[in-house]
Every structure is written in structure tokens, then in C-alpha cells.
Write an enzyme that holds these catalytic residues in place. Sequence first.
Site, PDB file in Angstrom:
ATOM      1  N   SER A 134      48.537  30.106  32.643  1.00 30.55           N
ATOM      2  CA  SER A 134      47.244  30.502  33.217  1.00 30.55           C
ATOM      3  C   SER A 134      46.432  29.273  33.584  1.00 30.55           C
ATOM      4  CB  SER A 134      46.471  31.346  32.201  1.00 30.55           C
ATOM      5  OG  SER A 134      45.154  31.537  32.655  1.00 30.55           O
ATOM      6  N   GLY A 161      33.964  50.453  31.577  1.00 29.61           N
ATOM      7  CA  GLY A 161      34.926  51.093  30.710  1.00 29.61           C
ATOM      8  C   GLY A 161      36.252  51.368  31.383  1.00 29.61           C
ATOM      9  N   GLN A 189      36.502  46.396  47.886  1.00 28.80           N
ATOM     10  CA  GLN A 189      35.456  47.251  47.339  1.00 28.80           C
ATOM     11  C   GLN A 189      34.133  46.508  47.142  1.00 28.80           C
ATOM     12  OE1 GLN A 189      35.648  48.998  43.113  1.00 28.80           O
ATOM     13  NE2 GLN A 189      35.643  50.785  44.455  1.00 28.80           N
ATOM     14  N   LEU A 198      27.054  41.687  38.281  1.00 28.47           N
ATOM     15  CA  LEU A 198      27.324  43.126  38.270  1.00 28.47           C
ATOM     16  C   LEU A 198      26.432  43.857  37.276  1.00 28.47           C
ATOM     17  CD1 LEU A 198      29.327  45.582  38.779  1.00 28.47           C
ATOM     18  CD2 LEU A 198      30.615  44.678  36.858  1.00 28.47           C
TER      19      LEU A 198
END
Lengths: 128, 113, 586, 248
Positions: free
Chosen positions: C37, C52, C231, C243
Site C-alpha cells: 500500500s 454505514g 457520483q 462529506l
Amino acid sequence: MSRKPYVREVSKTTWFLSQPRYKRYMAREVTCVFILIYTFLLICALGALAKGPDAFQAFLHALRGPLGVLFNLAALVATVYHSMSWFDVTPQAMPIQRGEEFVPGNVIVGAHYGAWAVVSLIILIWGI
Amino acid sequence: MAKSNKPIFWGLFAAGGTVTAFVTPVLVLLTLFAAMGFSPDLFTYEALRGFAAHWLGKLIILGVIVLSLWHAAHRLRVTVHDFGVRADAVVAYVVYGIAGLGTLMTIVYLLRI
Amino acid sequence: MEIIKTDVAIVGAGGAGLRAAIALAEADPKLRIALISKVYPMRSHTCAAEGGAAGVIKSDDSLDLHFNDTVGGGDWLCDQNAVEYFINEAPNELMQLEHWGCPWSREPDGSVAVRPFGGMKIKRTWFAADKSGFHILHTLFQTSLKYPSIQRFDEYYAIDLLVDDGRCQGLTALEIRSGEMRQFQAGAVIIAAGGAGKMFPFTTNGAIKTGDGMALAYRAGVPLKDMEFVQYHPTGLPNNGILLTEGCRGEGGILVNKHGRRYLQDYGMGPETPVGQPVLKTMELGPRDRLSQSFWHEQRKGNTVSTPWGECVLLDMRHLGEKKINERLPLVRDLCISYLNMDPVKEPIPIRPVVHYCMGGIHTDIKAATPVPGLFAAGECACVSINGANRLGSNSLTELLVFGRRAALSAIEHLQSSPSASNDPALSAQARASEDRIRALFDQSAGTETVAGLRKEMMHTMEENAGIYRTGEELQRACEKIAELRGRYANLALTDKSKVFNTDLMQALELGSMLDCAETVAVGARDRTESRGAHQRLDFTARDDQNFLKHTLAYHHPKEPPRIEYLDVVITKSQPGVRDYSGAKK
Amino acid sequence: MSEERQIQLEVLRYNPETDSQPRYQTYTVPCVNEWVVLDALNYVKENLDPTLSYRWSCHMAVCGSCGYMINGEPKLGCKAFIHEYGDHIRVEPLANFPIERDLVTVVEDFIAKLASVKPYLIPKEDKPISAGEFRQTPAELKKYKQYTLCINCMLCYAACPQYGLVPEFLGPAAISMAHRYNQDSRDGGRDQRQEVVATDEGVWECSFVGACSEVCPKHVDPAGALQQVKVASTIDWYKEHLMPWVKK
């Protein structure tokens, strides 16, 4: 090997001067010196008490004077600082959960200060 | 890594910290009065002797003094380290030795009352 | 060059990568797993997901309902066999996380609680306050520490896949701290490197979301699928795109314009529902594409509120009260106060749509396998596809669990069925070529272009021409501009010539990835002459099932724009219909 | 709200390939008042000096990448608001960690320590997935919830003088994470964790300076967790040694 991580040395003797919160911490820690000496003062008093009235009078006499006043004043400041720093962190060390919620920290601290005042008053009134 | 033995001393430290936090400032205030020449009633020989003669009084005195000693000793051990002295074993012997000595003296004196 | 031999190499250690690694370690403790990573696992952007994860658990819910919500929400561009697999596995995966210690929010009786989410007919979103992604990521990361066979290569940047004999057999990666290249030889590779939202200037995405995994596969010949579907999340803070979870609306927050009108009722999502009593799949609980599009119209009509950071509408949560906000939306409150100096308990919060998620990605089948044997993909970087033209909120966290695990199982099947002998000289030659490519970029000193300069132009192009509403003319402009930028990229000059933690080089590589992705977005969008889900054309306003009930596949070309092919959508039981988010009709 | 002002951003630079020791470099940065220090660093990176290296990602205080010393205090770059500072801001890499390069530190030690406390659920009882969830009431959840909020940003390690003086110290975040699982009603792994936590290099190196909790951007209160671990470990010790007949 191109890596060469740089380690910043921390002074073992003066580290606490770098931040106010470290100084506050050291002040708190140093209160133990006063508590230690003061406790030995109490032990001396106890020894004098065991020896008899004359020894006890001599002890009280020795206590009197600028040095005694000065030490007790300093010890008072130190021990009060110890008490406050001790009570202020009790919610962290001993949180209390009632049902779902935790008892707010200031309630726990407040209760300690209240108890401290009561204990101090009782001893004071009894002592004077 | 082995589990530490510090809990023995830390237990005493914590108990002592609580006791000293509650009672030491007001005791210091009283001895301050004594040092300033006031003569509070408590500091009459008879009153104190009477208190110390009772088993409950003995217990209270023992508790306050011993816990204060071990509280201060343990914190002193850490403080010495914080000031840069890296001889924890020696320091521990010395500070706990002092606390032990004080404990012994307190017991002896109390037994004599 | 140091060679590291492993059984499965995973690129990306966010939710999908970690889930895959754990699945591999659990399936066979003898498997060697390399988890590669570019950041430490807990920095991965899964941590920023708030609301969620959807999974059917309550008795009033059913798999069919989840299926219908997902397929309809995706405007029928989802592969329905994949959706079926997904919704079937979802509850198990969420339950598995519970058994691994995820601090899911609870009902008074101790069972897992669910909350309503946009586009869902029934409450089925498992949540951990409003830090669900954070808790999922940390639960996975911490659980992964149990398995000694998971060997982590933190802060390694994947450069190129090694494909020989028609199989993916490893990759090269740069150890960022030393600047040294490593060759990973692996029986299988799983890419789980996240999305590419940073193509756009105004996004909820973190700095690391630069489409590296997508570009990695794309350059190796795997098509990127449905990339034109980007989106917009309807509720981002206007100054920096942070957000505010859909949970704000799920809990009862409402959207109003500058006249105080709940304008969503004017866009087919009405009638108005009582304040504080949200009705599922209606008004504020409509799907994200519709809500973001409504904003665009409101702005056109002059109904938005002008703020120092541009035009906004207001998200009003005051009626929820301080207690509920603190319990259910503590992060939201903290973010509003910290970054906007506004308290949602006391005042409505200005918000506007912000780029959030790539529905498209590496083309995989239902088993998370790409067309290249031995190469698998999962999470946002992949397109299975279950999200179709518009992802439903709370499906992505579940997706990375379900398909992270699926990719691992597929990788094991591949290891068992394919020859293990590898042609070391051939792989090493590829690895050397990969190293040479990076060295050339690194050493190039005659260039005149800067990373920051090209990046700014790319972002500007995407925002101007490939936003919520698009036209053929604008998209054509975007295609030309991105192609031009790709050309100018060859003329890049790096300022930083140090090998150690060279973020100038990292950003140059990331820019390369983003340009590749951006071009697939622009070209795919230009060629899709219809409006569907998140892809809305002002010149082709209707959905065109005749011609475009199809996935776009974009194939890489080193110099030319991508070649576009189309692939039929898998329809099993739900024929394309009308997306109805009006509470009035039944 | 969006007034501009110029600040002097003084950044500690270190390039291991050319520098023998770190040095300061000052940049003049035009800032919008609502910016955070990370925005100022990004301005430098984009406009003034592409060679400046630092970690960052989410810009919303949840990924934990951008911990720096800002005017001597451990802070997240994305949560240190320019308007809270004067016109001169000094940014250095997190204290107590080796400097890899510029603001990037070497954090392996922390990662290893975190892993050493077994920060994962060790269930009290085996339960198959098909049997459903472990029941946990909201009160049981609340008992440990606070300690789950750690974002591993390591500000607490940078604030902890004991970690600076005794690098073997397990440290605030790792021990808090052990405490988080110990407090979880589903967990039965405390004894295993105590092997690492209740040691001299573990919780007993802590002298409760409390700085960790003061700097924690997520209000995890590691200092509190460590004191609770000490209390519990002390009770363990006294039970084990003075009352061996009492089962834990």
C-alpha cells in the site's frame, strides 16, 4: 542506502523546560518532597509525644520561628497543589458509568473538592 | 517481558496520594499555626496523647503517616528519574528504604504510647 | 532489484485489500500474502466513510427488497447476478465484522441497530455512529495483525503489473522511503486501491485517491468499465468538500433552498414529508444522483444561497435536537463547527454536491476476476458491477467486504488451477523496463511542465466539462484537453531529485494515473449519448435502453485515446423500469 | 470570513542525501483565514517548492496522516487553523520520532507497538457467524467506545516525554487500544494483553504527565485509559499475591 533517519536527542535533565505542561507536571511531582519531609516532621512529633510532655514542648518550640513558618508555608502551597492535581484527574482514573452514561467529570471532581472541604473543616475545627 | 512488580508500590502510592490529598493540607495549616506561635488545642500534649493512645487513633495515625510516606517515596523515585538520574534500582532502594524506616519509627513510637 | 516472492500480492490496504488479506490468511495459513500500500493501512480512505453499510438483517427486510433498491438505484446498469451475490453475502460479512469487534451502534436489547439511507425502501444500514468506515477500516486492520502470514509493505507505490504467459504474475513497486524498486513475484495479484475522485478539484476524496489501481490494470490491458459514472454526493461542505453523511438526512435532516422551500418536491421526490419524520425513498431520502441534479436546477433558477464559497442550499438538522445529533452524528457536528464555524444544532448548514465516488472501475466478473488470468480487483477501484449508473449510499462499504473476500477466494482457486512455474528472466526483464520508465521520469530535466500545473488544468477540465450535467460539446472539449495533457505529461520535469520519500515523484505518478482515468471518463461520457443515473446529458435527456443498456469498456492505448467497446448488462429478474422516488405513488 | 493575510511558514527541512542535520526554511504564504496549516503546506508544495515532503490525505481529521509539531505543539495539520496563530507559524516533524525526510517521520516503532498489544477481539466464547451477533447493550458499547476513536495519528507519542526519554515505552495509543478491547463485553483476551501491557516497559513507564490526552484530536483520553489499566493491574497483583485463593 539512501536513508539516514535523523534522531533528535532529548535532554535527560532539561526536557521539562520545553513545554509549560511539562513544568506543571514537574511541579506536581516535586510536591512529594514536601510531603516526605512533612511526614517525617509528623513522625518526629509522634516520637516526642511518645517520650513525654517535655520532649513534646521542645518539639513545639523547635517548630516555631521563621524557618518553621517558611517550611510550612511552602508545604501548604505544595500540598494544596498536590490535592488539586490529584482530584482533577480522578474522573480519568476512576470513571463512573451509571446506566448508559458516564457521570460527568466535573461532578466527580466537584464531589472530591466537597469532601476535601468537609474533611479539612472537621480537622480544623477539632484542631483549634 | 515479565510483568512488573510496580503494582505493589503503585497501590501504596495511589492510596497515599488520596489520603494526603484529603488531609495533609489542613494538617500543614495546623502546624503552620503552631510554627507561628498560635497554640491550637490539638497541640496540647494531653489531647494528642489521648488521641494516640486509643487504638482507633493509632490506626488513623499509622494509616496517614505510612501511606503518605510510601506515596511520597514512590513519586520521588519517578521524580529523580525525571531529573535525569538513571539509576532506578539504587534510587528505589534509597527511597523505599526511607519510607521503610519511617514506617518502622511510626510503629515503634505508636507502641510506646 | 530485490525480488520478493509471494503467493498473493494485494495492492491497496484499505477495506477491500485488508478483507482480502484476512480471507487469504484464514483460508490457508501457509499462503504468503504481500499487502502492498502506498500509505499505512489506517490512512486508507475507507476511514472517511461515515454513514454505514447495507445488509439485510431485520425481519421486516428481505433480500429481494435490497436487490430492487440496488438495481433501481443503479438505473438498471447493474449486473443483476452480481447484485444477487452481493446482497446474499452482505449480512454475513457485516456479521463477521461484528465478531471481529466492530463497534456497531446498538438497539437497547443489544442487537445491531440499522438506520435509513437514501434510495432504500427499508432501514438496513448498519452503522457505527457516523464513523462507520473508520471503524470498519480499523477493525479490519487490527484483525489483520492476528495473521503472521500477512506481510505488509507499507508505503510502497505499485508501478507496473508483470504479465507473462498471459497471466498476471506480480508487479513492481517503489519503496517510497528509500526510492528503491522492488519486484514482487506472485501467483496472483488483487488490486484494491480505491477510487479516483481526485481527478476533480471539489471532492470528498482524500489526497491519496488518484486512481492508481485503476490505471495499473488499465495500462496492463484490462478495460476500465463505466468510468463515465461519477457520483456526486449531495451534501458536502462548500469550502473544502468535506462529506456530511447521508445519515444526516436518514436521521431526519431536511434540504431547503434560499426561500426555505423543501425543493426536492419539485423534482419528482415529493410530496413533502413531515419535518423530522423521514419517509424512505422520498424527498431527502431519494438517491444521490437525483438530489445532486436537483441542486443544479435550483442553482439555475436562482434559488440557492450565495456564500463566500459559492452557491449552496441548506441542510437543516436543528429539529433533531442536540442529544440526537451528539449520539448519531457527532462527527458531522464536529466537522461543521471545526471547518465552517457553524453548529448544526443551532443553524442550517450550507452544502453543495461534491464528487464522491467512481461507480466505474477495473472490469471484473462476478468472481472479482479481470480478463487477465491471475489478476483480480475489488472495492471502489473495481467495477463488478453492482452499482450501475448510481451507487446507493451504504452499499460501498459492504461491497468492499463482499468482493474483497470474493477476490481472495478467486485468487486461491487460480493458484490451485494454474501452473506455478514462472519465467523469471521474462519477469525480471519487465521489471527492469518498469524501473527504467520511472528512472527516465525521474532523471528528465529538460521538461517544462510541472505536476501542479498539469494537475490544475486536468481538474479544471473535469469540473467544467464532466460534472453533474454534461453536453456533447463540453465532453468533446474535455476529451481533447485530457489527450493534450497526456501528451504534455511526457514533458514533465521533476524538481525533487532525492530518492528518499520523494513526494514530487509520487505526485507525478499519481497525476499519470489520474490522467489515464480522466480520459476514460471523458471519452465514455461523450460516447454515451443518453442520460442514466449519475451520467446526465443536456443534449440527450432520456435513458436509452435500446442502445445503452450496456457497459462501457475503455481499453488503454499508450498514445491514442482509449478504444471503447460495449458489453451487455446482465439482467436476470428485473427489467428496466421507472425509478420512482415519489412517496405519493405506490 | 475569507480575508487573506500573509504568514511566514517556517518549516523544518531535512534531506538525508544532502543534509547532515535538519535546517529551517521559511516560506511566505498568502493564506485565507479559514485555512488550516495543511492548506498552507499544500500552497508551498504547489506554488513555491515541490521538494517539500509531508504526509497527508483526508483533510478531515480522520486518517491520522498529517501530525506535525506546530509552534511546538503536536497537532493535525488539517485541524490547526491559521486564524488561531500569528503571522509566523513553525512546522516541524512530530517530536520523539526519527525524521525520514522533512516533515515525514519514521513510525515503525509505533506500528510494532500497536501490533504487540493484540489489538483485536479475542472472543470470550466461540460463536459461528450464523448464530448472529454478540449482544451488546448501548451501555456496554459506551464503556469502551471512546477508546475506539483513536486514529493512530501519534500526536500522543509526540507529546509524551516518557516516550521521548525511554523509547522502549509501549506508549499511550497502544495501551489505550489494549484497554479498548479489554473493556469490550465481547472480549476475553485481557490476560494475554496483560503480558505485554502490565510490564515495566508497558503501562508502568507512564508517570501520568497527561500530555497525551491534552493533545489528542479525538478526545480518546489515553492518559485516563492508562490510569485505569494501572488500577486494574494493581488489583490483579494484590489478588494474585495476597489472596491467591481468589480467582480472578
